[in-house]
Write an enzyme that holds these catalytic residues in place. Structure first.
Site, PDB file in Angstrom:
ATOM      1  N   ARG A  17       6.321  30.464   1.082  1.00  0.00           N
ATOM      2  CA  ARG A  17       5.325  29.675   0.347  1.00  0.00           C
ATOM      3  C   ARG A  17       4.115  30.515  -0.007  1.00  0.00           C
ATOM      4  NH1 ARG A  17       2.761  25.054   2.413  1.00  0.00           N
ATOM      5  NH2 ARG A  17       2.480  26.440   4.183  1.00  0.00           N
ATOM      6  N   SER A  69       5.834  34.940  10.647  1.00  0.00           N
ATOM      7  CA  SER A  69       6.136  34.251  11.909  1.00  0.00           C
ATOM      8  C   SER A  69       7.254  34.902  12.702  1.00  0.00           C
ATOM      9  CB  SER A  69       6.463  32.799  11.610  1.00  0.00           C
ATOM     10  OG  SER A  69       5.413  32.272  10.872  1.00  0.00           O
ATOM     11  N   ASP A  75       2.431  32.028  12.805  1.00  0.00           N
ATOM     12  CA  ASP A  75       2.276  30.608  12.423  1.00  0.00           C
ATOM     13  C   ASP A  75       1.628  29.760  13.522  1.00  0.00           C
ATOM     14  OD1 ASP A  75       4.572  30.860  13.965  1.00  0.00           O
ATOM     15  OD2 ASP A  75       5.880  29.742  12.611  1.00  0.00           O
TER      16      ASP A  75
END
Ligand code: GLC
Length: 474
Positions: free
Chosen positions: A90, A154, A207
């Site tokens: 994203r 992450s 994350d």
């Protein structure tokens, strides 16, 4: 009722054949983590946290994130964020408005299996192209100064600065060549430069750290951020004086966010109650012997554990034995998704019509008997409950280690399992009450679990903002 508080509907007695009943009783014994065992796990977890804080390269890595100090909620500005490591890639434009408020505009792209296991250069080129397209769409392509970007990556990264670090190993199905032992910021920055994308990566963030920060932006008493999704991990605020392995330059900060990389807890297999179904999953995974705790509690794996039980029962002629039953789909790896478990656990109908539909539509299993429906539902309950209780033990360990008192603390949680899996939260609370008996009377107000939305996007923007603040004060 919000999604993460949807409750499961437990199945009653199985009432199968004596062989089926006996199998299920034995399965229940193997997959149940009772209070006593959970206390042992929690104690071991705390010991491992302390070891990881004091010695480099411990199993529980306890990685300093270089994010110092707390947020005030008054942070403001425009930041770009990039999120890699969940289901999608994203790119997010975050506007921090102060008073804990923010706006986001984002775009999603799928990362193909080919990119996940090909050369890292290809992945970085793909990401740079996605950022470029997003900037063009948002009319940000022609700027005088490079835009600051917070990169949520992450995976386990040993950080050396707020925007530098070394990938120690891949997790969650990624396996790109040319990345382990390297700095993901430099690799991506190189692709951005080659492609003339006007972006400078100013922060590298896990994350969980992002989730902690985005929760803290709205709830200043936030102690920890957790991801309970495809993978699992946690970050929390630790006192600098407890981080014995910290050898870097002096910092004036009293606290630092620690990325625990808790998915690797007990890779030595000394305490977790592993079954043959878990061992099978581990052995056939792309990272055998690692992320053992993650493999017991995460969305990427729970469905496969259930499938391992189902196929074992099929091999013993205890399930799906009807002549002509098509067992091709259920026999293939990872075909039983964790999202099926969510639908199955939520089914409260008398005839278990949803369970029937899930098996029929997704796995082509037809003419399933009522007993078989109950068996499948019960397997999901056992695997799902074990996961939530173990995740609860990790949360209790953070709370006990940091000496949370009756004033309590906020825990921001993101991830599909926490958001969508029925009863995941209430099962964690049951475990927490068992592990923190002094607080059991008011556990939900003391250990305040809550959904942290878009920790990866907003959290990365906040980290980029903290990085600005840190650079300005040196
Ligand atoms: C894996 C990664 C970790 C991440 C977690 C949740 O455990 O190693 O860095 O936080 O997944 O996405």
């Amino acid at each position: 009722m919000s999604k993460h508080t949807i409750e499961a509907n437990p199945v009653g007695p199985i009432n199968g054949s004596p062989e089926q009943n006996a199998y299920m009783e034995e399965l229940e014994r193997q997959l149940t983590v009772d209070t006593e065992k959970l206390i042992d796990i929690k104690n071991h977890f705390i010991t491992e946290m302390i070891k990881g804080l004091n010695k480099p390269n411990h199993t529980l890595a306890m990685i300093p994130s270089y994010v110092e100090g707390r947020l005030t909620g008054e942070e403001k500005g425009h930041y770009l964020a990039l999120d890699l490591g969940g289901t999608n890639l994203r790119v997010v434009l975050v506007t921090l408005e102060g008073q804990g408020k923010f706006k986001t505009i984002s775009t999603k792209a799928r990362v193909s299996d080919e990119l996940k296991s090909g050369p890292m250069r290809n992945l970085c080129d793909y990401i740079a192209d996605c950022i470029d397209t997003f900037l063009t769409e948002q009319n940000l392509g022609n700027v005088d100064e490079d835009l600051a970007l917070g990169f949520t990556f992450s995976f386990p990264v040993l950080q050396s600065k707020i925007n530098r670090g070394i990938l120690t190993t891949w997790t969650k199905g990624f396996n790109c060549s040319g990345a382990v032992g390297k700095d993901p910021v430099l690799l991506l920055q190189d692709a951005l430069l080659r492609k003339h994308v006007p972006v400078k990566i100013t922060a590298l963030v896990n994350d969980t750290v992002g989730t902690l920060l985005s929760n803290a932006y709205q709830k200043p008493n936030t102690l920890a951020g957790l991801i309970l999704g495809t993978g699992s991990n946690g970050a929390y605020i630790e006192k600098m004086s407890n981080i014995g392995k910290w050898e870097k330059e002096n910092t004036t900060a009293h606290e630092m966010v620690i990325n625990m990389e808790l998915g690797a807890f007990d890779n030595e297999r000394t305490i977790l109650p592993l079954t043959r179904f878990d061992n099978k999953l581990d052995r056939k995974s792309i990272n055998p012997h690692s992320q053992i705790f993650e493999k017991l509690i995460s969305g990427m794996y729970l469905g496969e554990i259930v499938r391992n039980v189902i196929t074992d029962m099929m091999d013993r002629n205890l399930l799906f034995t009807q002549p002509g039953q098509s067992t091709e789909a259920i026999s293939a790896h990872y075909q039983f998704e964790t999202s099926f478990m969510s639908s199955i656990e939520a089914d409260g109908s008398k005839d278990l019509s949803t369970v029937r539909e899930v098996l029929d539509t997704n796995l082509n299993l037809t003419n399933v008997t009522d007993v078989e429906l109950r068996i499948v539902k019960r397997i999901c309950e056992l695997v799902g409950t074990r996961a939530a209780r173990l995740a609860g033990a990790a949360i209790a360990s953070i709370a006990i280690h940091t000496k949370v008192d009756r004033q309590g603390a906020d825990f921001g949680i993101d991830g599909s399992l926490y958001e969508f899996y029925p009863s995941f939260e209430s099962r964690m609370y049951t475990a927490l009450a068992e592990l923190m008996p002094d607080y059991a009377d008011d556990i939900r107000n003391i250990i305040r679990l809550g959904l942290a939305r878009d920790g990866s996007g907003v959290g990365a923007a906040l980290t980029a903002c903290v990085a600005d603040r840190m650079f300005k004060t040196v």
